[in-house]
Design a protein around this motif. Sequence first.
Motif, PDB file in Angstrom:
ATOM      1  N   VAL A   5      -4.114  -7.629 -13.679  1.00  0.00           N
ATOM      2  CA  VAL A   5      -3.566  -6.688 -13.104  1.00  0.00           C
ATOM      3  C   VAL A   5      -4.021  -6.413 -11.949  1.00  0.00           C
ATOM      4  CG1 VAL A   5      -3.610  -4.178 -13.421  1.00  0.00           C
ATOM      5  CG2 VAL A   5      -3.301  -5.602 -15.479  1.00  0.00           C
ATOM      6  N   THR A   6      -5.368  -6.561 -11.502  1.00  0.00           N
ATOM      7  CA  THR A   6      -5.797  -6.232  -9.930  1.00  0.00           C
ATOM      8  C   THR A   6      -5.065  -7.084  -9.130  1.00  0.00           C
ATOM      9  OG1 THR A   6      -7.947  -5.789 -10.958  1.00  0.00           O
ATOM     10  CG2 THR A   6      -7.987  -6.501  -8.757  1.00  0.00           C
ATOM     11  N   ALA A   7      -4.853  -8.334  -9.561  1.00  0.00           N
ATOM     12  CA  ALA A   7      -4.215  -9.343  -8.623  1.00  0.00           C
ATOM     13  C   ALA A   7      -2.733  -8.856  -8.309  1.00  0.00           C
ATOM     14  CB  ALA A   7      -4.139 -10.810  -9.021  1.00  0.00           C
ATOM     15  N   ALA A   8      -2.135  -8.370  -9.327  1.00  0.00           N
ATOM     16  CA  ALA A   8      -0.815  -7.790  -9.121  1.00  0.00           C
ATOM     17  C   ALA A   8      -0.727  -6.557  -8.135  1.00  0.00           C
ATOM     18  CB  ALA A   8      -0.122  -7.374 -10.514  1.00  0.00           C
ATOM     19  N   VAL A   9      -1.603  -5.724  -8.420  1.00  0.00           N
ATOM     20  CA  VAL A   9      -1.790  -4.539  -7.557  1.00  0.00           C
ATOM     21  C   VAL A   9      -2.158  -5.020  -5.955  1.00  0.00           C
ATOM     22  CG1 VAL A   9      -3.162  -2.537  -6.807  1.00  0.00           C
ATOM     23  CG2 VAL A   9      -2.719  -2.915  -9.254  1.00  0.00           C
ATOM     24  N   ASP A  10      -2.963  -6.063  -6.027  1.00  0.00           N
ATOM     25  CA  ASP A  10      -3.310  -6.634  -4.714  1.00  0.00           C
ATOM     26  C   ASP A  10      -2.111  -7.172  -3.812  1.00  0.00           C
ATOM     27  OD1 ASP A  10      -5.863  -6.000  -4.806  1.00  0.00           O
ATOM     28  OD2 ASP A  10      -6.775  -7.814  -5.579  1.00  0.00           O
ATOM     29  N   GLY A  11      -1.222  -7.809  -4.765  1.00  0.00           N
ATOM     30  CA  GLY A  11       0.006  -8.225  -4.280  1.00  0.00           C
ATOM     31  C   GLY A  11       0.960  -7.415  -3.971  1.00  0.00           C
ATOM     32  N   LEU A  12       1.078  -6.127  -4.762  1.00  0.00           N
ATOM     33  CA  LEU A  12       1.781  -5.012  -4.073  1.00  0.00           C
ATOM     34  C   LEU A  12       1.416  -4.445  -2.947  1.00  0.00           C
ATOM     35  CD1 LEU A  12       2.291  -3.260  -7.527  1.00  0.00           C
ATOM     36  CD2 LEU A  12       4.292  -4.307  -6.266  1.00  0.00           C
ATOM     37  N   ALA A  13      -0.029  -4.117  -2.812  1.00  0.00           N
ATOM     38  CA  ALA A  13      -0.724  -3.785  -1.601  1.00  0.00           C
ATOM     39  C   ALA A  13      -0.359  -4.705  -0.412  1.00  0.00           C
ATOM     40  CB  ALA A  13      -2.168  -3.282  -1.540  1.00  0.00           C
ATOM     41  N   ASP A  14      -0.603  -5.686  -0.502  1.00  0.00           N
ATOM     42  CA  ASP A  14      -0.124  -6.773   0.363  1.00  0.00           C
ATOM     43  C   ASP A  14       1.520  -6.498   0.864  1.00  0.00           C
ATOM     44  OD1 ASP A  14      -1.082  -9.137   2.142  1.00  0.00           O
ATOM     45  OD2 ASP A  14       0.654 -10.092   1.274  1.00  0.00           O
ATOM     46  N   ALA A  15       2.081  -6.562  -0.034  1.00  0.00           N
ATOM     47  CA  ALA A  15       3.636  -6.440   0.378  1.00  0.00           C
ATOM     48  C   ALA A  15       3.694  -5.227   1.062  1.00  0.00           C
ATOM     49  CB  ALA A  15       4.413  -6.684  -0.758  1.00  0.00           C
ATOM     50  N   SER A  16       3.331  -4.098   0.787  1.00  0.00           N
ATOM     51  CA  SER A  16       3.447  -2.868   1.420  1.00  0.00           C
ATOM     52  C   SER A  16       2.881  -2.779   2.707  1.00  0.00           C
ATOM     53  CB  SER A  16       2.803  -1.575   0.413  1.00  0.00           C
ATOM     54  OG  SER A  16       3.386  -1.610  -0.902  1.00  0.00           O
ATOM     55  N   ASP A  17       1.682  -3.566   2.855  1.00  0.00           N
ATOM     56  CA  ASP A  17       1.295  -3.600   4.330  1.00  0.00           C
ATOM     57  C   ASP A  17       2.217  -4.381   5.234  1.00  0.00           C
ATOM     58  OD1 ASP A  17      -1.315  -2.363   3.528  1.00  0.00           O
ATOM     59  OD2 ASP A  17      -2.291  -4.152   2.962  1.00  0.00           O
ATOM     60  N   ARG A  18       2.893  -5.414   4.739  1.00  0.00           N
ATOM     61  CA  ARG A  18       3.726  -6.050   5.487  1.00  0.00           C
ATOM     62  C   ARG A  18       4.867  -4.970   6.087  1.00  0.00           C
ATOM     63  NH1 ARG A  18       3.529 -11.714   4.985  1.00  0.00           N
ATOM     64  NH2 ARG A  18       2.101 -12.362   3.374  1.00  0.00           N
ATOM     65  N   GLY A  19       5.384  -4.134   5.056  1.00  0.00           N
ATOM     66  CA  GLY A  19       6.501  -3.115   5.501  1.00  0.00           C
ATOM     67  C   GLY A  19       5.955  -2.224   6.568  1.00  0.00           C
ATOM     68  N   ALA A  20       4.493  -1.763   6.340  1.00  0.00           N
ATOM     69  CA  ALA A  20       3.964  -0.840   6.932  1.00  0.00           C
ATOM     70  C   ALA A  20       3.700  -1.271   8.258  1.00  0.00           C
ATOM     71  CB  ALA A  20       2.649  -0.420   6.454  1.00  0.00           C
ATOM     72  N   GLN A  21       3.292  -2.488   8.427  1.00  0.00           N
ATOM     73  CA  GLN A  21       3.052  -3.235   9.714  1.00  0.00           C
ATOM     74  C   GLN A  21       4.136  -3.225  10.521  1.00  0.00           C
ATOM     75  OE1 GLN A  21       0.895  -6.864   8.742  1.00  0.00           O
ATOM     76  NE2 GLN A  21      -0.584  -5.477   7.379  1.00  0.00           N
ATOM     77  N   PHE A  22       5.366  -3.684   9.858  1.00  0.00           N
ATOM     78  CA  PHE A  22       6.495  -3.836  10.599  1.00  0.00           C
ATOM     79  C   PHE A  22       6.820  -2.433  11.278  1.00  0.00           C
ATOM     80  CE2 PHE A  22      11.375  -3.766  10.992  1.00  0.00           C
ATOM     81  CZ  PHE A  22      11.486  -5.098  11.342  1.00  0.00           C
ATOM     82  N   VAL A  23       6.653  -1.344  10.611  1.00  0.00           N
ATOM     83  CA  VAL A  23       7.131  -0.009  11.205  1.00  0.00           C
ATOM     84  C   VAL A  23       6.021   0.403  12.086  1.00  0.00           C
ATOM     85  CG1 VAL A  23       7.573   2.274  10.385  1.00  0.00           C
ATOM     86  CG2 VAL A  23       8.454   0.512   9.222  1.00  0.00           C
ATOM     87  N   PHE A  24       4.754   0.380  11.682  1.00  0.00           N
ATOM     88  CA  PHE A  24       3.562   1.184  12.554  1.00  0.00           C
ATOM     89  C   PHE A  24       2.792   0.083  13.278  1.00  0.00           C
ATOM     90  CE2 PHE A  24       4.088   3.866   8.423  1.00  0.00           C
ATOM     91  CZ  PHE A  24       4.746   4.795   9.295  1.00  0.00           C
ATOM     92  N   GLY A  25       2.932  -1.190  12.887  1.00  0.00           N
ATOM     93  CA  GLY A  25       2.257  -2.326  13.825  1.00  0.00           C
ATOM     94  C   GLY A  25       0.774  -2.348  13.413  1.00  0.00           C
TER      95      GLY A  25
END
Length: 428
Positions: free
Chosen positions: A65-85
């Motif tokens: 579960v923790t690994a899945a959450v980390d994966g979701l957080a990482d994917a979200s970070d990619r989207g956030a980095q695309f928008v906010f650098g």
Amino acid sequence: MALTYTLDNARSLIAVALIIFISWLLSENKKRFPFFLTIGAIAVQAGLVLLLFAIPNSQAVLSGVTAAVDGLADASDRGAQFVFGYLGGGQSPFATVPEGGQLPFIFGFRVLPLILVISGLSALLWHWNILKWITRLFGLLFEKTMGLGGASALAVAANIFMGMVESPIVIRAYLDRLSRSEIFLMMVVGLATVAGSTMVAYAVILGPVLPNAAGHVLVASIISAPAGILLARIMIPEERKATELDYEVTLKYENSMDAITRGVQDGVMVAVNVAAFIIVFVAFVGIVNNLLGLAPPLNGEPVTLQSLFGYVFAPVAYIIGIPWEEAHAGGNILGVKLFLTEFIAYIDLGNIPADAMSERTRMILTYAICGFANVASVGIMTGGMTVLMPERRSEILNLAWKALIPGFMATLMTAAIVAALPAQLFGG
């Protein structure tokens, strides 16, 4: 694995009894105490904890579960980095930033985008019937073990994953048929649990200082639901037959894109609310602390709102199983959760260094604050429910503040039951 039992564990059982007793004192019908429901709710809570932590390989499941959450957080970070650098967690252009050019964790650019992603994903999983069937299974559990009607059972189960504003939408066609007791129950459980979108955000905040943080936050939201059901039923017993439900008329989306679109739109509302309330309440804390700074020091320390919370809620922290030497810090977190928001409480808990608080105390507090029961959430809840049920506005407003007390005590009850179990079950 050798299990040890201490006075800290035993003291937590007193807290469970005390919480139930306080709810009975506040009951509208003290003669109708639900003895069997009390036994069933505690058994369901303890059983779910043991099922999720004590069975063989359960730690591996929680690590997953923790690994899945980390994966979701990482994917979200990619989207956030695309928008906010680089503000979203990418490489910093500033050579002076330490630790390999990584900026510090910025809440607005790391947590709020995660809420949007999880909200959209939850709607998609509901449309694909995955989350719907998980919710129905939990609804069936509550229906069979606690005697809830189909509509109430589904709304309670939806609260675990979707949140206090979204869950009434699941049974929107039945809202006008709900009894006063069923509306109160839905409110209490809504305040006692959290939404899936914020659940993942809490896990990300606590991840650096609490092992298996995602697993603990998920379990906390699940097992607080039976506590909320029990305390709501004690305070306002059901007077008539529960409302039945046809699952075919529950929440629906036209297609996958409609689910994602509406899920993201709902996530925007949640993210804006979270950001707005945190900005305002942190500002209020600053104003109050500036005024309190005029007072003489207390025990050699400046008087702050947080320190006052620590003194007022230290006995509460102690009775639910936290050692006295850490009770003041625990009381601080509990007070922040109730009068500010659970988000600020989790941020404060995550900012306490790993060596400044024991893992067991941090785990107990994770359960104790994993719910929407705070002053700000009462306003959010009443706003959402009065839009869905305008004809019952006065009834909702009358019940909302009454629901805050059992909603807060439900998470304390959950924490106490967890604290009553040997720490070795949780890897401690």
